[in-house]
Design an enzyme around this catalytic site. Sequence first.
Site, PDB file in Angstrom:
ATOM      1  N   HIS B 122       0.870  -1.170   0.000  1.00 50.88           N
ATOM      2  CA  HIS B 122       0.000   0.000   0.000  1.00 50.88           C
ATOM      3  C   HIS B 122       0.916   1.233   0.000  1.00 50.88           C
ATOM      4  CE1 HIS B 122      -2.797   2.912   1.935  1.00 50.88           C
ATOM      5  NE2 HIS B 122      -3.763   2.143   1.474  1.00 50.88           N
ATOM      6  N   ASP B 198       3.115  -4.737   8.026  1.00 53.31           N
ATOM      7  CA  ASP B 198       1.890  -3.963   7.887  1.00 53.31           C
ATOM      8  C   ASP B 198       0.722  -4.945   8.041  1.00 53.31           C
ATOM      9  OD1 ASP B 198      -0.362  -2.633   7.092  1.00 53.31           O
ATOM     10  OD2 ASP B 198       0.449  -1.940   5.168  1.00 53.31           O
ATOM     11  N   LYS B 224     -10.596  -0.970  10.197  1.00 54.33           N
ATOM     12  CA  LYS B 224     -10.724  -2.126   9.302  1.00 54.33           C
ATOM     13  C   LYS B 224     -11.075  -3.391  10.072  1.00 54.33           C
ATOM     14  CE  LYS B 224      -7.213  -0.342   6.102  1.00 54.33           C
ATOM     15  NZ  LYS B 224      -7.912   0.018   4.863  1.00 54.33           N
TER      16      LYS B 224
HETATM   17  C1  LIG Z   1      -2.293  -3.016   3.389  1.00 50.80           C
HETATM   18  C2  LIG Z   1      -2.679  -1.673   3.916  1.00 50.80           C
HETATM   19  N1  LIG Z   1      -1.783  -0.949   4.583  1.00 50.80           N
HETATM   20  C3  LIG Z   1      -2.067   0.257   5.084  1.00 50.80           C
HETATM   21  C4  LIG Z   1      -3.312   0.829   4.927  1.00 50.80           C
HETATM   22  C5  LIG Z   1      -3.558   2.196   5.480  1.00 50.80           C
HETATM   23  O1  LIG Z   1      -4.485   2.191   6.493  1.00 50.80           O
HETATM   24  P1  LIG Z   1      -5.054   3.549   7.090  1.00 50.80           P
HETATM   25  O2  LIG Z   1      -5.543   4.345   5.931  1.00 50.80           O
HETATM   26  O3  LIG Z   1      -6.134   3.102   8.002  1.00 50.80           O
HETATM   27  O4  LIG Z   1      -3.926   4.211   7.807  1.00 50.80           O
HETATM   28  C6  LIG Z   1      -4.280   0.126   4.232  1.00 50.80           C
HETATM   29  C7  LIG Z   1      -5.614   0.728   4.026  1.00 50.80           C
HETATM   30  O5  LIG Z   1      -6.202   0.717   2.989  1.00 50.80           O
HETATM   31  C8  LIG Z   1      -3.961  -1.148   3.718  1.00 50.80           C
HETATM   32  O6  LIG Z   1      -4.858  -1.867   3.031  1.00 50.80           O
END
Ligand SMILES: Cc1ncc(COP(=O)(O)O)c(C=O)c1O
Lengths: 128, 409
Positions: B122, B198, B224
Amino acid sequence: MSDIFQETILHHYEHPSNKGKIENPDVKISDTNTLCGDKVTMYARLNGRVLEEVKFDGAGCAISMASASLLTERAKGMSIRDVIELGQRDVLEMLGLESLTPMRIKCAMLGVRTLQKGLIEYESKKPV
Amino acid sequence: MSLDAERLREDFPILRRTFHGKRFVYLDNAATTQKPSCVIDRLSEFYRLYNSNVHRGAYTLAEEATDLYEKSRANISAFIGGKPEELIFVRGATEAINMVAYSYALARLEKGDTILSTEMEHHSNIVPWQLLQPHGLRLDFVKLSGKGELSLEDFKEKITRRTKLVTFTHASNVLGTINPASEFAKIAHDNGSKVLVDGAQSVPHMPVDVRELGADFYAFSGHKMLGPMGIGGLYAKSDLLEEMAPFQGGGEMIKEVGLDASTWAEPPQKFEAGTPNVAGSVGLSEAVDYLRRLDMSRVREHEKRLSAYALQELESQEGVRVFGPGDPERRGGVISFEVKGVHPHDLATILDREGVAIRSGHHCAQPVADWLGVSATARASFYIYNDHTDIDSLISALGMVRKIFGRRA
Ligand SMILES: Cc1ncc(COP(=O)(O)O)c(C=O)c1O
């Protein structure tokens, strides 16, 4: 039914007008809609202040591609000034839609905004 | 016993909504999950009965709020196998990763040291590291291969003496791939590198034990996993928290403040400057209790079964191409796909009219889209309240897509 996918839009998505490149264009400019990943390149050949030929290339959703296609038809023969003045209402009218969600408006406006940017750049470079 | 999704749906008021006259089928759980009544009620109860700042007042209410906050920390940390003092409350996975970037990597690593990330990440596990490059830290990425797995060979090749931190997602938010996290962690540790995982797409969906995994840092988002927005966690081993520099300066994180210099509070307070999200922590703790009652192995089994069914149904559709690993054992409940001749955004718009909410776009992981050679994909992602009927709704809505774009698809 998904009324936004009506005949004009599907037709122009599937059979776009003026899709391709112009050799040695006066205006060539690309932009993307980061939200959707839509990409367009707008081409124009000018005769004085009039757009003599307009083409587009790119890939994206039906709304962005259909509106770029419709724009090339509409803008041909128009003056630079008139193209620069085209707004949301004109684009919706070309598409035959009353409204679009804010996300989808960006798709619809991608072609026209890109062409306008190209024309403004062209004007600013040209000696008066 | 398997989960009874239909029964669970009753706990989620939002799922009673209808859109365009259709039953609401929510399939965008990788973006955020819906909230059960117990979490919503707990938030409102906090503000009705317990609202007060924490670690400050000497009056009873302030002590109650502080107690709730610290109990939430202990509960949430235990959920992933950590100790209370090893969990820093943050806004979410993004902030957790940024904290490791600034308080650990920037503060503790030396010019020329390398951070090894992957092509599967991400944006939140790419961009924070890019921001460190002007400070002399190097960045490298493990390649994607096969059907969307990280290449073990490439990992072994890219990890060098200068690799001080290895960071990778436990589960992909686009491909669905579940990475062999403990295997990767072992390779990293044998090399003397620290490991950041992550967990944004794993903590909500499977049993996670940070110690078993061998993670030095573990990041996740509460929203989530049935919790409120604006709360999440960074797990970090105690010795690393001692070593790390503060993230932000302000109240809560200090021991003593002079005008020339200050000293820091002990972790975890050292990393929580300012008034924290107490209500959020309480809400997330409630969500964790809810998930614990369901049992995370059953959550995983439920999603595995749903994914197997969805993969089979989607693949039998003409013109549909599914991305990511085919084996439900090796993937989570996130399925990206495309329908020939139909842009994912158009697909999502048509599905919306049928009451089915899916995501379209690059899902904040542009390098993955680039690797797939597409500008966007459609993505359906499942959770505890989804069942076979939701997948049937998705498939029948795809029929509508074919009807509208019929001449091509
Ligand atoms: C794999 C992954 N990492 C990090 C994030 C970032 O999460 P947040 O936007 O809640 O900080 C997401 C959210 O879509 C994700 O799917």
